[in-house]
Structure formats: C-alpha cells, structure tokens
Design a protein around this motif. Structure first.
Motif, PDB file in Angstrom:
ATOM      1  N   VAL A 199     -24.939  -6.216 -11.851  1.00  0.00           N
ATOM      2  CA  VAL A 199     -25.718  -5.051 -12.258  1.00  0.00           C
ATOM      3  C   VAL A 199     -27.206  -5.372 -12.207  1.00  0.00           C
ATOM      4  O   VAL A 199     -28.025  -4.547 -11.767  1.00  0.00           O
ATOM      5  N   LEU A 200     -27.583  -6.564 -12.657  1.00  0.00           N
ATOM      6  CA  LEU A 200     -28.982  -7.009 -12.567  1.00  0.00           C
ATOM      7  C   LEU A 200     -29.491  -6.897 -11.138  1.00  0.00           C
ATOM      8  O   LEU A 200     -30.554  -6.315 -10.870  1.00  0.00           O
ATOM      9  N   THR A 201     -28.737  -7.454 -10.187  1.00  0.00           N
ATOM     10  CA  THR A 201     -29.161  -7.438  -8.795  1.00  0.00           C
ATOM     11  C   THR A 201     -29.237  -6.016  -8.258  1.00  0.00           C
ATOM     12  O   THR A 201     -30.205  -5.638  -7.586  1.00  0.00           O
ATOM     13  N   THR A 202     -28.211  -5.218  -8.557  1.00  0.00           N
ATOM     14  CA  THR A 202     -28.173  -3.835  -8.070  1.00  0.00           C
ATOM     15  C   THR A 202     -29.384  -3.042  -8.539  1.00  0.00           C
ATOM     16  O   THR A 202     -30.063  -2.375  -7.741  1.00  0.00           O
ATOM     17  N   LEU A 203     -29.678  -3.106  -9.821  1.00  0.00           N
ATOM     18  CA  LEU A 203     -30.767  -2.291 -10.376  1.00  0.00           C
ATOM     19  C   LEU A 203     -32.123  -2.724  -9.842  1.00  0.00           C
ATOM     20  O   LEU A 203     -32.977  -1.884  -9.527  1.00  0.00           O
ATOM     21  N   LEU A 204     -32.349  -4.037  -9.707  1.00  0.00           N
ATOM     22  CA  LEU A 204     -33.653  -4.498  -9.230  1.00  0.00           C
ATOM     23  C   LEU A 204     -33.856  -4.189  -7.753  1.00  0.00           C
ATOM     24  O   LEU A 204     -34.946  -3.778  -7.339  1.00  0.00           O
ATOM     25  N   VAL A 205     -32.823  -4.379  -6.929  1.00  0.00           N
ATOM     26  CA  VAL A 205     -32.969  -4.081  -5.503  1.00  0.00           C
ATOM     27  C   VAL A 205     -33.156  -2.582  -5.294  1.00  0.00           C
ATOM     28  O   VAL A 205     -33.970  -2.146  -4.471  1.00  0.00           O
ATOM     29  N   GLN A 206     -32.402  -1.767  -6.042  1.00  0.00           N
ATOM     30  CA  GLN A 206     -32.577  -0.316  -5.925  1.00  0.00           C
ATOM     31  C   GLN A 206     -33.961   0.109  -6.396  1.00  0.00           C
ATOM     32  O   GLN A 206     -34.605   0.967  -5.785  1.00  0.00           O
ATOM     33  N   ALA A 207     -34.451  -0.496  -7.480  1.00  0.00           N
ATOM     34  CA  ALA A 207     -35.774  -0.139  -7.996  1.00  0.00           C
ATOM     35  C   ALA A 207     -36.877  -0.519  -7.017  1.00  0.00           C
ATOM     36  O   ALA A 207     -37.907   0.158  -6.933  1.00  0.00           O
TER      37      ALA A 207
ATOM     38  N   PRO B 264     -15.728  -7.097  -9.691  1.00  0.00           N
ATOM     39  CA  PRO B 264     -15.453  -6.017  -8.729  1.00  0.00           C
ATOM     40  C   PRO B 264     -15.617  -4.603  -9.261  1.00  0.00           C
ATOM     41  O   PRO B 264     -15.820  -3.671  -8.480  1.00  0.00           O
ATOM     42  N   VAL B 265     -15.533  -4.413 -10.571  1.00  0.00           N
ATOM     43  CA  VAL B 265     -15.569  -3.055 -11.109  1.00  0.00           C
ATOM     44  C   VAL B 265     -16.986  -2.579 -11.413  1.00  0.00           C
ATOM     45  O   VAL B 265     -17.193  -1.414 -11.775  1.00  0.00           O
ATOM     46  N   THR B 266     -17.991  -3.421 -11.232  1.00  0.00           N
ATOM     47  CA  THR B 266     -19.354  -3.059 -11.635  1.00  0.00           C
ATOM     48  C   THR B 266     -19.910  -1.882 -10.835  1.00  0.00           C
ATOM     49  O   THR B 266     -20.605  -1.035 -11.383  1.00  0.00           O
ATOM     50  N   GLY B 267     -19.610  -1.823  -9.534  1.00  0.00           N
ATOM     51  CA  GLY B 267     -20.124  -0.733  -8.713  1.00  0.00           C
ATOM     52  C   GLY B 267     -19.642   0.619  -9.213  1.00  0.00           C
ATOM     53  O   GLY B 267     -20.432   1.578  -9.320  1.00  0.00           O
ATOM     54  N   TRP B 268     -18.365   0.715  -9.521  1.00  0.00           N
ATOM     55  CA  TRP B 268     -17.806   1.971 -10.028  1.00  0.00           C
ATOM     56  C   TRP B 268     -18.397   2.319 -11.386  1.00  0.00           C
ATOM     57  O   TRP B 268     -18.739   3.481 -11.653  1.00  0.00           O
ATOM     58  N   LEU B 269     -18.540   1.329 -12.274  1.00  0.00           N
ATOM     59  CA  LEU B 269     -19.076   1.596 -13.604  1.00  0.00           C
ATOM     60  C   LEU B 269     -20.512   2.121 -13.540  1.00  0.00           C
ATOM     61  O   LEU B 269     -20.871   3.058 -14.259  1.00  0.00           O
ATOM     62  N   VAL B 270     -21.338   1.506 -12.687  1.00  0.00           N
ATOM     63  CA  VAL B 270     -22.728   1.947 -12.568  1.00  0.00           C
ATOM     64  C   VAL B 270     -22.796   3.376 -12.045  1.00  0.00           C
ATOM     65  O   VAL B 270     -23.583   4.195 -12.535  1.00  0.00           O
ATOM     66  N   ASP B 271     -21.963   3.688 -11.060  1.00  0.00           N
ATOM     67  CA  ASP B 271     -21.969   5.054 -10.512  1.00  0.00           C
ATOM     68  C   ASP B 271     -21.413   6.058 -11.523  1.00  0.00           C
ATOM     69  O   ASP B 271     -21.860   7.204 -11.574  1.00  0.00           O
TER      70      ASP B 271
ATOM     71  N   ASP C 217     -44.882  -3.290  -7.992  1.00  0.00           N
ATOM     72  CA  ASP C 217     -45.617  -2.441  -8.924  1.00  0.00           C
ATOM     73  C   ASP C 217     -45.282  -2.815 -10.362  1.00  0.00           C
ATOM     74  O   ASP C 217     -44.238  -3.403 -10.657  1.00  0.00           O
ATOM     75  N   PRO C 218     -46.178  -2.484 -11.317  1.00  0.00           N
ATOM     76  CA  PRO C 218     -45.995  -2.892 -12.720  1.00  0.00           C
ATOM     77  C   PRO C 218     -44.680  -2.407 -13.329  1.00  0.00           C
ATOM     78  O   PRO C 218     -44.088  -3.112 -14.155  1.00  0.00           O
ATOM     79  N   ALA C 219     -44.225  -1.197 -12.964  1.00  0.00           N
ATOM     80  CA  ALA C 219     -42.973  -0.680 -13.521  1.00  0.00           C
ATOM     81  C   ALA C 219     -41.795  -1.562 -13.122  1.00  0.00           C
ATOM     82  O   ALA C 219     -40.889  -1.820 -13.927  1.00  0.00           O
ATOM     83  N   PHE C 220     -41.820  -2.050 -11.875  1.00  0.00           N
ATOM     84  CA  PHE C 220     -40.744  -2.932 -11.424  1.00  0.00           C
ATOM     85  C   PHE C 220     -40.788  -4.260 -12.173  1.00  0.00           C
ATOM     86  O   PHE C 220     -39.750  -4.778 -12.602  1.00  0.00           O
ATOM     87  N   VAL C 221     -41.967  -4.822 -12.319  1.00  0.00           N
ATOM     88  CA  VAL C 221     -42.106  -6.106 -13.023  1.00  0.00           C
ATOM     89  C   VAL C 221     -41.628  -5.969 -14.464  1.00  0.00           C
ATOM     90  O   VAL C 221     -40.945  -6.859 -15.002  1.00  0.00           O
ATOM     91  N   ARG C 222     -41.959  -4.838 -15.104  1.00  0.00           N
ATOM     92  CA  ARG C 222     -41.512  -4.615 -16.479  1.00  0.00           C
ATOM     93  C   ARG C 222     -39.983  -4.558 -16.554  1.00  0.00           C
ATOM     94  O   ARG C 222     -39.364  -5.155 -17.444  1.00  0.00           O
ATOM     95  N   LEU C 223     -39.358  -3.850 -15.610  1.00  0.00           N
ATOM     96  CA  LEU C 223     -37.902  -3.776 -15.567  1.00  0.00           C
ATOM     97  C   LEU C 223     -37.296  -5.162 -15.357  1.00  0.00           C
ATOM     98  O   LEU C 223     -36.308  -5.531 -16.012  1.00  0.00           O
ATOM     99  N   ALA C 224     -37.903  -5.943 -14.462  1.00  0.00           N
ATOM    100  CA  ALA C 224     -37.393  -7.285 -14.184  1.00  0.00           C
ATOM    101  C   ALA C 224     -37.435  -8.154 -15.436  1.00  0.00           C
ATOM    102  O   ALA C 224     -36.476  -8.884 -15.733  1.00  0.00           O
ATOM    103  N   LEU C 225     -38.527  -8.080 -16.200  1.00  0.00           N
ATOM    104  CA  LEU C 225     -38.648  -8.880 -17.412  1.00  0.00           C
ATOM    105  C   LEU C 225     -37.601  -8.475 -18.448  1.00  0.00           C
ATOM    106  O   LEU C 225     -37.030  -9.331 -19.147  1.00  0.00           O
ATOM    107  N   VAL C 226     -37.337  -7.169 -18.542  1.00  0.00           N
ATOM    108  CA  VAL C 226     -36.313  -6.685 -19.478  1.00  0.00           C
ATOM    109  C   VAL C 226     -34.941  -7.245 -19.116  1.00  0.00           C
ATOM    110  O   VAL C 226     -34.210  -7.768 -19.967  1.00  0.00           O
ATOM    111  N   LEU C 227     -34.583  -7.161 -17.842  1.00  0.00           N
ATOM    112  CA  LEU C 227     -33.259  -7.604 -17.405  1.00  0.00           C
ATOM    113  C   LEU C 227     -33.125  -9.128 -17.462  1.00  0.00           C
ATOM    114  O   LEU C 227     -32.084  -9.657 -17.871  1.00  0.00           O
ATOM    115  N   LEU C 228     -34.170  -9.846 -17.061  1.00  0.00           N
ATOM    116  CA  LEU C 228     -34.090 -11.304 -17.043  1.00  0.00           C
ATOM    117  C   LEU C 228     -34.008 -11.883 -18.448  1.00  0.00           C
ATOM    118  O   LEU C 228     -33.399 -12.935 -18.655  1.00  0.00           O
TER     119      LEU C 228
END
Length: 470
Positions: free
Chosen positions: A128-136, A73-80, A15-26
C-alpha cells in the motif's frame, strides 16, 4: 495497460504535498521494516525465557512471514474497495495491536498468535505504501520517488540486527516489540491528520478463487524455504512438499489470471512489459545479493573473526553508510539516464566488493573488510532504486496496485530463497571443511561468498534489459 513514459526532466523536484505524504507513510512503515529483522536476533533468548525448543520458537518468525505473504495479494482489491487511507490506517492499527500483544505475551503460543496479527498488518502496509506514493507522484521522478520508498527497506536488514542485539544484551526481549509502538502511534496520528483519502472506485469485485490459489501458494513456498535450513536440504519432505504445492498453486493462479485479465486478483499481463519483467526478476535475484549475503556477513564476523553479536551488528552498519551515501544520487541519475546502466554498475560494484570476503582468511585485516562493506552498500543503493523505479515505468495508474503486489512478492520470495540457498551452501561447505579448525571454517565461508558473487553476476545480465533514456 501501459503508456509510453516520457523522460523526466533532470530539474524536476518532488512537490511539498508528496514529500509530506511520504513522511507520514514512512513514519509508520519503519516499525514493520525494523521489526522483521530485530526479532531474528532474539530467537535464542525467546526460546530460553519461554522454555520451548527451537522447533517451536522458530514459528515466531515463520508465522509472521506466512501471514505477511498471505496478506500481500489482497491489498489491490482492498485499496480499490475501501480507499488508501482506510486500508493504511487499518493495517497500521493491526500491526500496533500485534506489537502490544507480543510485548505482553505470556507463552510461546500467545506470542506466535500476536506475530500473525503483525504479519497481516505488515503484509498490507508495504505494498500500500508503494502504491500510494507512486500514484501520488503521477509517473514523475520515479527514481527520486523510489529512493524515498526504499529508504527504510534498505536500512532494515542493516541496522535491525544491530538494534536487536543492543536490546537483547541490555534490556528484556519484550522491548523488541515495545519499540514499535511509538512509530505506530505517531504514524496513525499523522495519517489521520495529514493523509488524503485516496478514495477507491468501490467497483472491484474480490477474485475469491484467485485469492484461494495465490495466498496459500505464496505461504507454502515461504514455509518450504523457511524449513530449508532447519531440515538440511531440498530433498527433505518438509521442504519439498510445501515448495512443490506452493509452486503448483501459483502456476494455477497464473494460468487462471491470464484468462481473467483485469478481473484477476493480480493482473499478470504486466509481465508482457519487458522492463517490468526484468525488474521483477532482478528484485527476486536481489534476495541473494542483499538478504542472502546479510546472512553470511554477520555469521562470518562472529564465527570466523570471534566478534560478539553487537560488534558484528556495528560492523555491518558500515554497509548502511554506503547505502545512505548512494541512494540520493542513484535516484537522480535514474530519472536522468534511466535504470539500465545505474543498476548494471551497482551490481558490478556489489560483486567486486564481495570478492574480499571470498578471499579473506582468519587473519585478514578487518579494516579492509569494513571498507569493502561501505563500498558494497554504495552498490546496493545503486541497484535497488533504479530496479524498483523501472518496474513502474510507463504503467497506468490502475496497474500500479498490481505492480506493487508482484514486486513485493518477488522481493519476499527472493529474500527467503536467497537466504535459504546460501544457508544450505554454507552448511554443506562447513561439513566439507570440518576438522581444519578456524582455517577450514574461513574456507567454508569463502565458498558461500563465491556463490553469492555468482548469483550477483547473473543479475548483471538481467539488468541489461532494463530501460534507458536517450
């Protein structure tokens, strides 16, 4: 921890919202991906301009890798704890500050310190890039999602050396770091304006004991592997001691994490999922096929064929053409048929298209080698995407940050290990064929390329464990 994954319809679109998020992160992550490989080309120039020896200047690369490995290793805790947007923008800001500092560095020590800052930011950004895109994406179209995620990661080792050679040959080495600034600034502005908050639960408690085991463990392994080529073998204390210490720390963390379950810094129970275990193993072995071979190919063109670093970088870009050609179709085929046969076929292509280099002599027509690189790039694009996609197949949303940390660590250590092992094999082979001129040097490279093919063949067997769709 896991739920059965429903087959994704072939017609499903992002969907367009996902593509927009991907472009921002990439936009932001491009700086990290290219910086990692560009700097390697400038090591000799940095040593001359800063008037230091190789043992000092190699810390420009080593310190960055160590900081990156300890931050992952600390990225999961920081995101949560703080939410995805806050962590992403903070990490990108750290990388920007490190890039500006490195471009203004007045001596080797200041440059190394700024590289540590870059490493911390980069180590946080990639998982974080991978986490956010897969979750989205919500578990849908993982092949197409992974094609987006891996786009900059695949291009970095291919075009980075070419860009680095161009800068070093025509500009000051400081531009190697200044080129990061536009990407970082644009990434921060886009994230501030367009990126959702991705709020965390705020309930996760930091597993301090786990962090004290895992981060130094990863750093010690990466450091030992970084010393392998410099000190000439696994038996040297500067290689063996940190490697052994790192493996002991990682093993201790694994034992502790199994008991702690979801309270651990990284949930190692994910390895109970066969597809995840196979994908992680393949990501590790891909270090031999991608990063290890990318060490051999440019050196081969320069040392055996007599090409300049810039020309060698341009020739290697042919592999990037193949990657670009296959990544879109590989993502769609993975969504339709599953990862197993796409990855298996890609690995077979990678192995077969490396054979021309293993059989090449000093007089082999270069156009055939360039054609082999294009075909090899097609195979690499068909491997990375389904393997990454299968590592998230059927995982619940809460497990995705843990999976991102594990897969990123497997890629990093695999890349370091693959590069180090093939470098040592090449070094030993060159010594063995010494005294035979260019023909002997070509034969030494042949041996190293055959080893690369052997490692790729081992990975094809592991690919048969990946999931498929009926």
């Amino acid at each position: 921890m896991t739920t059965p994954a429903a087959p994704a319809p072939a017609s499903q679109r992002l969907d367009p919202a996902f593509v927009r998020l991907a472009l921002v992160l990439l936009t932001g992550v491009l700086a990290v991906v290219f910086d990692t490989t560009i700097v390697n080309v400038a090591i000799d120039t940095l040593a001359r301009d800063l008037r230091v020896g190789v043992t000092t200047i190699q810390w420009v690369t080593t310190a960055y890798l160590l900081a990156l490995g300890m931050a992952v290793p600390v990225t999961g805790w920081l995101v949560d704890r703080y939410g995805g947007k806050v962590v992403w923008m903070s990490a990108l800001g750290l990388f920007l500050a490190g890039s500006i500092g490195a471009s203004l560095a007045w001596d080797a020590s200041s440059l190394i310190a700024c590289r540590v800052l870059q490493g911390i930011g980069g180590g946080l950004m990639l998982p974080v890039l991978t986490t956010l895109l897969v979750q989205a994406a919500g578990g849908r179209s993982l092949g197409s999602v992974t094609a987006l995620i891996t786009f900059p990661v695949l291009l970095g080792p291919i075009f980075g050396p070419f860009l680095g050679g161009l800068i070093v040959q025509h500009l000051s080495w400081r531009w190697i770091f200044w080129v990061n600034v536009p990407f970082c600034v644009a990434g921060l502005i886009l994230a501030w304006r367009l990126m959702p908050r991705f709020p965390g639960t705020g309930k996760a408690r930091l597993d301090a004991a786990g962090l004290a085991l895992l981060s130094p463990g990863i750093a010690a392994v990466v450091y030992g592997l970084a010393r392998l080529d410099t000190d000439g073998g696994f038996g040297h204390p500067s290689v063996l001691v940190p490697l052994a210490a790192g493996l002991v720390l990682i093993a201790a963390f694994t034992i502790r994490a199994r008991r702690a379950g979801d309270r651990a810094l990284v949930d190692v129970r994910l390895f109970r999922v066969p597809s995840f275990s196979a994908a992680t193993g393949l990501l590790f072995l891909s270090g031999f096929a991608l990063y290890g071979a990318m060490l051999l190919v440019p050196l081969y063109f320069q040392q055996v064929r007599g090409q300049s670093p810039l020309t060698a970088g341009m020739l290697i870009a042919a592999q990037g053409v193949g990657v670009l050609a296959s990544r879109g179709i590989a993502g769609k085929l993975t969504d339709r048929f599953g990862a197993r046969w796409i990855a298996f076929t890609g690995l077979v292509v990678v192995a077969l298209t490396t054979v021309p280099f293993a059989l090449a002599g000093a007089g082999t027509d270069e156009k055939w080698l360039v054609a082999a690189l294009v075909a090899r790039g097609i195979g690499l694009g068909a491997v990375t995407i389904p393997v990454m996609a299968s590592s998230y197949e059927g995982l619940e949303r809460s497990a995705i940050p843990h999976a991102s940390i594990i897969t990123r660590t497997a890629q990093q250590i695999g890349g370091s290990f693959g590069t180090a092992v093939l470098a040592v094999i090449l070094q030993w082979s060159i010594v063995e064929h010494a005294g035979h001129g260019t023909a002997g040097l070509a034969a030494a490279y042949d041996v190293a390329f055959w080893w690369s093919i052997l490692f790729t063949a081992a990975a094809t067997l592991l690919a048969l464990i990946l999931p498929t769709r009926s």
